[in-house]
Design a protein around this motif. Structure first.
Motif, PDB file in Angstrom:
ATOM      1  N   ILE A  41       0.840  -1.287  -0.081  1.00  0.00           N
ATOM      2  CA  ILE A  41       0.163  -0.167  -0.041  1.00  0.00           C
ATOM      3  C   ILE A  41       0.872   1.288  -0.045  1.00  0.00           C
ATOM      4  O   ILE A  41       0.465   2.209  -0.733  1.00  0.00           O
ATOM      5  N   GLU A  42       2.059   1.140   0.799  1.00  0.00           N
ATOM      6  CA  GLU A  42       2.756   2.153   0.890  1.00  0.00           C
ATOM      7  C   GLU A  42       3.584   2.568  -0.663  1.00  0.00           C
ATOM      8  O   GLU A  42       3.569   3.864  -0.953  1.00  0.00           O
ATOM      9  N   TYR A  43       3.912   1.555  -1.312  1.00  0.00           N
ATOM     10  CA  TYR A  43       4.572   1.794  -2.339  1.00  0.00           C
ATOM     11  C   TYR A  43       3.496   2.387  -3.575  1.00  0.00           C
ATOM     12  O   TYR A  43       3.904   3.266  -4.254  1.00  0.00           O
ATOM     13  N   ILE A  44       2.357   1.977  -3.579  1.00  0.00           N
ATOM     14  CA  ILE A  44       1.227   2.501  -4.451  1.00  0.00           C
ATOM     15  C   ILE A  44       1.068   3.823  -3.994  1.00  0.00           C
ATOM     16  O   ILE A  44       0.722   4.677  -4.983  1.00  0.00           O
ATOM     17  N   LEU A  45       0.911   4.260  -2.620  1.00  0.00           N
ATOM     18  CA  LEU A  45       0.907   5.701  -2.371  1.00  0.00           C
ATOM     19  C   LEU A  45       1.974   6.627  -2.869  1.00  0.00           C
ATOM     20  O   LEU A  45       1.904   7.622  -3.203  1.00  0.00           O
ATOM     21  N   ARG A  46       3.207   5.906  -2.858  1.00  0.00           N
ATOM     22  CA  ARG A  46       4.265   6.619  -3.190  1.00  0.00           C
ATOM     23  C   ARG A  46       4.087   7.067  -4.650  1.00  0.00           C
ATOM     24  O   ARG A  46       4.619   7.937  -5.222  1.00  0.00           O
ATOM     25  N   ILE A  47       3.790   6.192  -5.308  1.00  0.00           N
ATOM     26  CA  ILE A  47       3.499   6.390  -6.554  1.00  0.00           C
ATOM     27  C   ILE A  47       2.603   7.412  -7.120  1.00  0.00           C
ATOM     28  O   ILE A  47       2.691   8.548  -7.980  1.00  0.00           O
ATOM     29  N   ILE A  48       1.264   7.324  -6.603  1.00  0.00           N
ATOM     30  CA  ILE A  48       0.309   8.212  -7.022  1.00  0.00           C
ATOM     31  C   ILE A  48       0.257   9.618  -6.201  1.00  0.00           C
ATOM     32  O   ILE A  48      -0.549  10.545  -6.570  1.00  0.00           O
ATOM     33  N   THR A  49       1.188   9.588  -5.091  1.00  0.00           N
ATOM     34  CA  THR A  49       1.308  11.345  -4.627  1.00  0.00           C
ATOM     35  C   THR A  49       2.520  12.040  -5.379  1.00  0.00           C
ATOM     36  O   THR A  49       2.680  13.110  -4.632  1.00  0.00           O
ATOM     37  N   VAL A  50       3.036  11.557  -6.464  1.00  0.00           N
ATOM     38  CA  VAL A  50       4.018  12.298  -7.217  1.00  0.00           C
ATOM     39  C   VAL A  50       3.640  12.507  -8.558  1.00  0.00           C
ATOM     40  O   VAL A  50       2.741  11.879  -9.056  1.00  0.00           O
ATOM     41  N   LYS A 104       5.448  12.808 -11.411  1.00  0.00           N
ATOM     42  CA  LYS A 104       6.159  11.970 -12.231  1.00  0.00           C
ATOM     43  C   LYS A 104       6.539  10.780 -11.580  1.00  0.00           C
ATOM     44  O   LYS A 104       7.750  10.503 -11.086  1.00  0.00           O
ATOM     45  N   PRO A 105       5.540   9.807 -11.737  1.00  0.00           N
ATOM     46  CA  PRO A 105       5.716   8.490 -10.821  1.00  0.00           C
ATOM     47  C   PRO A 105       6.809   7.762 -11.546  1.00  0.00           C
ATOM     48  O   PRO A 105       7.557   6.983 -10.805  1.00  0.00           O
ATOM     49  N   PHE A 106       7.010   7.751 -13.005  1.00  0.00           N
ATOM     50  CA  PHE A 106       8.364   6.832 -13.485  1.00  0.00           C
ATOM     51  C   PHE A 106       9.672   7.454 -12.744  1.00  0.00           C
ATOM     52  O   PHE A 106      10.543   6.738 -12.740  1.00  0.00           O
ATOM     53  N   LYS A 107       9.638   8.731 -12.474  1.00  0.00           N
ATOM     54  CA  LYS A 107      10.967   9.270 -11.741  1.00  0.00           C
ATOM     55  C   LYS A 107      11.179   8.274 -10.753  1.00  0.00           C
ATOM     56  O   LYS A 107      12.383   8.082 -10.193  1.00  0.00           O
ATOM     57  N   TYR A 108      10.065   8.397 -10.024  1.00  0.00           N
ATOM     58  CA  TYR A 108      10.268   7.708  -8.529  1.00  0.00           C
ATOM     59  C   TYR A 108      10.408   6.239  -8.781  1.00  0.00           C
ATOM     60  O   TYR A 108      11.293   5.649  -8.165  1.00  0.00           O
ATOM     61  N   ILE A 109       9.737   5.522  -9.692  1.00  0.00           N
ATOM     62  CA  ILE A 109       9.753   4.062  -9.934  1.00  0.00           C
ATOM     63  C   ILE A 109      11.140   3.615 -10.195  1.00  0.00           C
ATOM     64  O   ILE A 109      11.685   2.439  -9.646  1.00  0.00           O
ATOM     65  N   PHE A 110      11.918   4.538 -11.117  1.00  0.00           N
ATOM     66  CA  PHE A 110      13.151   3.982 -11.590  1.00  0.00           C
ATOM     67  C   PHE A 110      14.204   4.707 -10.701  1.00  0.00           C
ATOM     68  O   PHE A 110      15.592   4.557 -11.047  1.00  0.00           O
ATOM     69  N   SER A 111      13.900   5.420  -9.557  1.00  0.00           N
ATOM     70  CA  SER A 111      14.899   6.012  -8.708  1.00  0.00           C
ATOM     71  C   SER A 111      15.763   5.025  -7.689  1.00  0.00           C
ATOM     72  O   SER A 111      15.054   3.882  -7.838  1.00  0.00           O
ATOM     73  N   PHE A 112      16.428   5.386  -7.099  1.00  0.00           N
ATOM     74  CA  PHE A 112      17.266   4.606  -6.218  1.00  0.00           C
ATOM     75  C   PHE A 112      16.311   3.824  -5.067  1.00  0.00           C
ATOM     76  O   PHE A 112      16.255   2.408  -4.725  1.00  0.00           O
ATOM     77  N   TYR A 113      15.637   4.791  -4.237  1.00  0.00           N
ATOM     78  CA  TYR A 113      14.861   4.405  -3.376  1.00  0.00           C
ATOM     79  C   TYR A 113      13.646   3.667  -3.899  1.00  0.00           C
ATOM     80  O   TYR A 113      13.046   2.709  -3.215  1.00  0.00           O
ATOM     81  N   ARG A 120      11.451  17.016  -0.190  1.00  0.00           N
ATOM     82  CA  ARG A 120      11.701  16.473  -1.405  1.00  0.00           C
ATOM     83  C   ARG A 120      10.746  17.061  -2.257  1.00  0.00           C
ATOM     84  O   ARG A 120       9.586  17.137  -1.960  1.00  0.00           O
ATOM     85  N   CYS A 121      11.173  17.644  -3.290  1.00  0.00           N
ATOM     86  CA  CYS A 121      10.321  18.087  -4.220  1.00  0.00           C
ATOM     87  C   CYS A 121       9.271  17.050  -4.959  1.00  0.00           C
ATOM     88  O   CYS A 121       9.660  16.019  -5.289  1.00  0.00           O
ATOM     89  N   SER A 122       7.974  17.344  -4.997  1.00  0.00           N
ATOM     90  CA  SER A 122       6.921  16.327  -5.160  1.00  0.00           C
ATOM     91  C   SER A 122       6.912  16.292  -6.738  1.00  0.00           C
ATOM     92  O   SER A 122       6.284  15.522  -7.290  1.00  0.00           O
ATOM     93  N   ASN A 123       7.487  17.265  -7.664  1.00  0.00           N
ATOM     94  CA  ASN A 123       7.225  17.308  -9.146  1.00  0.00           C
ATOM     95  C   ASN A 123       8.821  16.498  -9.667  1.00  0.00           C
ATOM     96  O   ASN A 123       8.388  15.937 -10.284  1.00  0.00           O
TER      97      ASN A 123
END
Length: 286
Positions: free
Chosen positions: A73-82, A84-93, A262-265
């Motif tokens: 659930i946390e992982y999904i929320l991290r994706i939908i609250t940014v 640019k989701p793909f930038k988060y998905i392919f980031s280190f964290y 951390r910038c949300s954009n």
């Protein structure tokens, strides 16, 4: 229009809680996250102990799944609250968060793979943000940069060690022969590498006087081999210290800031403590 603003509002609030540690809610969320990470690792470790697993298998299994669902659930929320989701998905964290979530699901296909949930230990790196220890990351960043800068020299050195191992292994194969356990050249090279890097496993040992003499030379060389890479990295580290932005501390100035925003954009970090807007894209940080 009001619906769009409401959607943006709850997403911004969730982003503040999930990604930041400046607010009480954000800090509480991160502390709970770290506790669950430690708990999940403990559960997997206990499950690997046979007599504990035999007695509490169901409780341990349920506990692991509860924590896995939370991380999912946390992982999904991290994706939908940014934005640019793909930038988060392919980031280190982002990759780290995914790897710490999927082992339990993979266990349906590959039995026993759920033990890989210990990868969640890497997520404990976030403790630096939560406890505002970012200023101490400068030294570790310099060490990382020094290793990267030394990679060519280290590669050349390791290649030379490999060649030496092949040569010494071949010599030992000729000197000792099959009767003393050196049945082929690959096995002799394996013995040489083990002798160079440690004191040997004892599964193969030279029996002849000449073989023991060569072994003594190899073991002495092993101590020198340990020192060389350390000297290469130390030299690069000293050089980077001289080029540091801050002559007093040797830590780049951006790592001295305690701001965890951390910038949300664009996901940029290391903003100044008094920054209100992202220094890269201009997005409002609050």
């Amino acid at each position: 229009m009001s619906t769009a603003k409401q959607n943006k509002g709850w997403k911004d609030k969730l982003h503040e809680i999930i990604y930041e540690a400046d607010t009480p809610a954000g800090k509480f969320f991160d502390v709970v996250l770290l506790i669950l990470i430690l708990a999940s690792i403990l559960l997997v470790m206990l499950e690997s102990v046979n007599y504990i697993d035999a007695k509490y298998h169901k409780a341990l299994y349920v506990g692991e799944w509860i924590i896995t669902v939370f991380f999912s659930i946390e992982y999904i929320l991290r994706i939908i609250t940014v934005r640019k989701p793909f930038k988060y998905i392919f980031s280190f964290y982002g990759i780290l968060d995914l790897l710490s979530t999927i082992p339990m699901y993979i266990s349906f296909v590959f039995a026993g793979s759920h033990a890989l949930v210990t990868l969640r230990a890497l997520r404990l790196l976030r403790v630096f943000r939560i406890l505002k220890l970012a200023r101490y990351l400068g030294a570790s960043n310099q060490l990382k940069d020094s290793i990267i800068a030394s990679r060519v020299k280290i590669f050349v050195f390791l290649f030379a060690v490999l060649i030496s191992s092949v040569i010494f292994g071949t010599i030992m194969y000729l000197v000792e022969g099959e009767d003393n356990g050196f049945t082929n050249i690959p096995k002799s090279v394996y013995w040489c590498i083990v002798t160079l890097t440690t004191v040997g496993f004892g599964d193969i040992a030279p029996q002849t006087a000449l073989g023991q003499f060569i072994t003594t030379i190899i073991m002495i060389l092993g101590y020198g081999i340990i020192a060389v890479p350390t000297g290469i990295v130390s030299a690069e580290y000293s050089r980077s210290m001289k080029k540091s932005d801050d002559e007093k501390t040797g830590i780049p100035q951006k790592n001295l800031n305690l701001n965890t925003q951390r910038c949300s954009n664009c996901h940029e970090e290391y903003h100044d403590d008094d920054a209100r807007f992202c220094k890269v894209c201009g997005n409002n940080l609050y």
